[in-house]
Enzyme design. Sequence first.
Site, PDB file in Angstrom:
ATOM      1  N   ARG A 212     -49.256  12.974   5.663  1.00  0.00           N
ATOM      2  CA  ARG A 212     -47.770  13.010   5.397  1.00  0.00           C
ATOM      3  C   ARG A 212     -47.819  14.322   4.506  1.00  0.00           C
ATOM      4  O   ARG A 212     -46.633  15.102   4.451  1.00  0.00           O
ATOM      5  CB  ARG A 212     -47.497  11.789   4.368  1.00  0.00           C
ATOM      6  CG  ARG A 212     -47.177  10.659   5.168  1.00  0.00           C
ATOM      7  CD  ARG A 212     -47.325   9.478   4.201  1.00  0.00           C
ATOM      8  NE  ARG A 212     -46.309   9.493   3.290  1.00  0.00           N
ATOM      9  CZ  ARG A 212     -46.586   8.682   2.238  1.00  0.00           C
ATOM     10  NH1 ARG A 212     -47.683   7.866   1.892  1.00  0.00           N
ATOM     11  NH2 ARG A 212     -45.402   8.625   1.466  1.00  0.00           N
TER      12      ARG A 212
ATOM     13  N   ARG B 195     -48.770   3.175  -6.441  1.00  0.00           N
ATOM     14  CA  ARG B 195     -47.226   2.778  -6.312  1.00  0.00           C
ATOM     15  C   ARG B 195     -46.917   1.399  -5.924  1.00  0.00           C
ATOM     16  O   ARG B 195     -47.907   1.014  -4.964  1.00  0.00           O
ATOM     17  CB  ARG B 195     -46.612   3.752  -5.067  1.00  0.00           C
ATOM     18  CG  ARG B 195     -45.013   3.092  -5.048  1.00  0.00           C
ATOM     19  CD  ARG B 195     -44.249   4.246  -4.366  1.00  0.00           C
ATOM     20  NE  ARG B 195     -44.928   4.755  -3.260  1.00  0.00           N
ATOM     21  CZ  ARG B 195     -44.566   5.947  -2.548  1.00  0.00           C
ATOM     22  NH1 ARG B 195     -43.456   6.561  -2.985  1.00  0.00           N
ATOM     23  NH2 ARG B 195     -45.034   6.330  -1.446  1.00  0.00           N
TER      24      ARG B 195
ATOM     25  N   ARG C  92     -35.909  16.661   6.459  1.00  0.00           N
ATOM     26  CA  ARG C  92     -37.384  17.198   6.234  1.00  0.00           C
ATOM     27  C   ARG C  92     -37.952  18.109   7.479  1.00  0.00           C
ATOM     28  O   ARG C  92     -39.028  18.299   7.595  1.00  0.00           O
ATOM     29  CB  ARG C  92     -38.395  16.114   6.112  1.00  0.00           C
ATOM     30  CG  ARG C  92     -38.235  14.739   6.767  1.00  0.00           C
ATOM     31  CD  ARG C  92     -38.383  13.559   6.123  1.00  0.00           C
ATOM     32  NE  ARG C  92     -39.854  13.134   5.448  1.00  0.00           N
ATOM     33  CZ  ARG C  92     -40.005  12.308   4.546  1.00  0.00           C
ATOM     34  NH1 ARG C  92     -38.833  11.840   4.210  1.00  0.00           N
ATOM     35  NH2 ARG C  92     -41.349  12.118   4.175  1.00  0.00           N
TER      36      ARG C  92
HETATM   37  P1  AP5 Z   1     -40.194   8.362   2.450  1.00  0.00           P
HETATM   38  O1  AP5 Z   1     -40.175   6.860   2.122  1.00  0.00           O
HETATM   39  O2  AP5 Z   1     -38.986   9.326   2.077  1.00  0.00           O
HETATM   40  O3  AP5 Z   1     -41.655   8.878   1.892  1.00  0.00           O
HETATM   41  P2  AP5 Z   1     -41.995  10.130   1.330  1.00  0.00           P
HETATM   42  O4  AP5 Z   1     -41.199  11.240   1.486  1.00  0.00           O
HETATM   43  O5  AP5 Z   1     -43.376  10.273   1.834  1.00  0.00           O
HETATM   44  O6  AP5 Z   1     -41.831  10.236  -0.403  1.00  0.00           O
HETATM   45  P3  AP5 Z   1     -42.221   8.790  -1.238  1.00  0.00           P
HETATM   46  O7  AP5 Z   1     -41.409   7.820  -1.095  1.00  0.00           O
HETATM   47  O8  AP5 Z   1     -43.668   8.705  -0.884  1.00  0.00           O
HETATM   48  O9  AP5 Z   1     -42.335   9.842  -2.675  1.00  0.00           O
HETATM   49  P4  AP5 Z   1     -40.975   9.830  -3.755  1.00  0.00           P
HETATM   50  O10 AP5 Z   1     -40.600  11.173  -3.807  1.00  0.00           O
HETATM   51  O11 AP5 Z   1     -39.888   8.905  -3.381  1.00  0.00           O
HETATM   52  O12 AP5 Z   1     -42.124   9.152  -4.944  1.00  0.00           O
HETATM   53  P5  AP5 Z   1     -41.451   7.685  -5.901  1.00  0.00           P
HETATM   54  O13 AP5 Z   1     -40.332   8.129  -6.667  1.00  0.00           O
HETATM   55  O14 AP5 Z   1     -41.801   6.587  -5.053  1.00  0.00           O
HETATM   56  O15 AP5 Z   1     -40.551   8.284   4.041  1.00  0.00           O
HETATM   57  C1  AP5 Z   1     -41.641   7.364   4.444  1.00  0.00           C
HETATM   58  C2  AP5 Z   1     -41.872   7.673   5.963  1.00  0.00           C
HETATM   59  O16 AP5 Z   1     -40.504   7.318   6.702  1.00  0.00           O
HETATM   60  C3  AP5 Z   1     -42.002   9.250   6.381  1.00  0.00           C
HETATM   61  O17 AP5 Z   1     -43.375   9.461   6.242  1.00  0.00           O
HETATM   62  C4  AP5 Z   1     -41.635   9.248   7.686  1.00  0.00           C
HETATM   63  O18 AP5 Z   1     -42.350   8.622   8.707  1.00  0.00           O
HETATM   64  C5  AP5 Z   1     -40.381   8.565   7.550  1.00  0.00           C
HETATM   65  N1  AP5 Z   1     -39.334   9.267   7.491  1.00  0.00           N
HETATM   66  C6  AP5 Z   1     -38.311   9.201   6.258  1.00  0.00           C
HETATM   67  N2  AP5 Z   1     -37.327  10.261   6.205  1.00  0.00           N
HETATM   68  C7  AP5 Z   1     -37.501  10.842   7.440  1.00  0.00           C
HETATM   69  C8  AP5 Z   1     -36.964  11.888   8.094  1.00  0.00           C
HETATM   70  N3  AP5 Z   1     -35.929  12.590   7.572  1.00  0.00           N
HETATM   71  N4  AP5 Z   1     -37.393  12.395   9.495  1.00  0.00           N
HETATM   72  C9  AP5 Z   1     -38.491  11.797   9.873  1.00  0.00           C
HETATM   73  N5  AP5 Z   1     -39.093  10.770   9.423  1.00  0.00           N
HETATM   74  C10 AP5 Z   1     -38.623  10.163   8.225  1.00  0.00           C
HETATM   75  O19 AP5 Z   1     -42.693   7.909  -6.926  1.00  0.00           O
HETATM   76  C11 AP5 Z   1     -44.234   7.681  -6.569  1.00  0.00           C
HETATM   77  C12 AP5 Z   1     -44.726   6.699  -7.645  1.00  0.00           C
HETATM   78  O20 AP5 Z   1     -44.909   7.713  -8.983  1.00  0.00           O
HETATM   79  C13 AP5 Z   1     -43.988   5.605  -8.011  1.00  0.00           C
HETATM   80  O21 AP5 Z   1     -45.073   4.572  -8.362  1.00  0.00           O
HETATM   81  C14 AP5 Z   1     -43.540   5.827  -9.404  1.00  0.00           C
HETATM   82  O22 AP5 Z   1     -43.334   4.803 -10.137  1.00  0.00           O
HETATM   83  C15 AP5 Z   1     -44.289   7.035 -10.048  1.00  0.00           C
HETATM   84  N6  AP5 Z   1     -43.821   7.866 -10.818  1.00  0.00           N
HETATM   85  C16 AP5 Z   1     -42.523   8.884 -10.269  1.00  0.00           C
HETATM   86  N7  AP5 Z   1     -42.295   9.848 -11.343  1.00  0.00           N
HETATM   87  C17 AP5 Z   1     -43.233   9.523 -12.140  1.00  0.00           C
HETATM   88  C18 AP5 Z   1     -43.455  10.220 -13.393  1.00  0.00           C
HETATM   89  N8  AP5 Z   1     -42.790  11.142 -13.926  1.00  0.00           N
HETATM   90  N9  AP5 Z   1     -44.513   9.930 -14.294  1.00  0.00           N
HETATM   91  C19 AP5 Z   1     -45.378   8.918 -13.854  1.00  0.00           C
HETATM   92  N10 AP5 Z   1     -45.015   8.205 -12.553  1.00  0.00           N
HETATM   93  C20 AP5 Z   1     -44.097   8.548 -11.928  1.00  0.00           C
HETATM   94 MG    MG Z   2     -39.423   7.624  -1.763  1.00  0.00          MG
END
Ligand code: AP5
Ligand code: MG
Length: 210
Positions: free
Chosen positions: A167, A123, A89
């Site tokens: 974020r 979520r 990222r």
């Molecule tokens: P990370 O855990 O990776 O969080 P993120 O990138 O902010 O992404 P999310 O997990 O929030 O979203 P997602 O796309 O996975 O969505 P999800 O499937 O859950 O990182 C967290 C933290 O860790 C970062 O902020 C940073 O601090 C650190 N970090 C991690 N990697 C790093 C890196 N490479 N470098 C530096 N720091 C790092 O879906 C979201 C919700 O929507 C769920 O409830 C789901 O049920 C719902 N949903 C999903 N799809 C649908 C749909 N089609 N229809 C209806 N509901 C849906």
């Molecule tokens: Mg995720």
Amino acid sequence: MKNMIFIGAQGAGKGTYADVIKAKFDIPHISTGDMFREAIKDETPLGVEAKKHIDGGNLVPDELTIKLVEERLSRDDCKEGFILDGFPRTLPQAQALDKITEITQVVFLEVTEDVIMQRLGGRIQCRKCSKIFHKTNMPPKVEGVCDVCGGELYTRDDDRPEAIKKRLAIFQEQTAPLMDFYEKKGVVVHVDSNDPIPSEVVKDIMKKIE
Ligand code: AP5
Ligand code: MG
């Protein structure tokens, strides 16, 4: 070989779709966010350091993150491929990954801001196995309990409105520019992730990566 990266804003569904698609190819789903949360739960030195950054919505320093991923990708289960979720990222992370292995596909999940806010607002995730649910979009069978392992469902500390805003800004500044890096390599597929039915998005991803 399927060496894939899922890139998308917070709440795009990276974790949700990777969890289904990993089984279709029998490859591991590697989420740096889940790895950090696991380390935080276990209070390891990595977890203590990562927590300082994650709770406020900031990125964990590149050096730590790259080391973690390099070690994970060296394991045997990654030989036939993997899905990286949440890594790289930043540009230094993408450049470091280039030296570790070759990426065959980058799936860019596109999602609008109102959908992001609705998804992150509801979520819930399992403390034990990391399975992702949503209070209204994808509710568990029993409130507060994981369908898969019976673990406790909780709301992530970084799913508070201030942290979400931070974020999303970091995504625009540091992660979105990576698309150029991968477009130049000709490995990007674009997927509309706004569909409210996750299985429809999964179908679209499969069509584009098979
Ligand atoms: P990370 O855990 O990776 O969080 P993120 O990138 O902010 O992404 P999310 O997990 O929030 O979203 P997602 O796309 O996975 O969505 P999800 O499937 O859950 O990182 C967290 C933290 O860790 C970062 O902020 C940073 O601090 C650190 N970090 C991690 N990697 C790093 C890196 N490479 N470098 C530096 N720091 C790092 O879906 C979201 C919700 O929507 C769920 O409830 C789901 O049920 C719902 N949903 C999903 N799809 C649908 C749909 N089609 N229809 C209806 N509901 C849906
Ligand atoms: Mg995720």
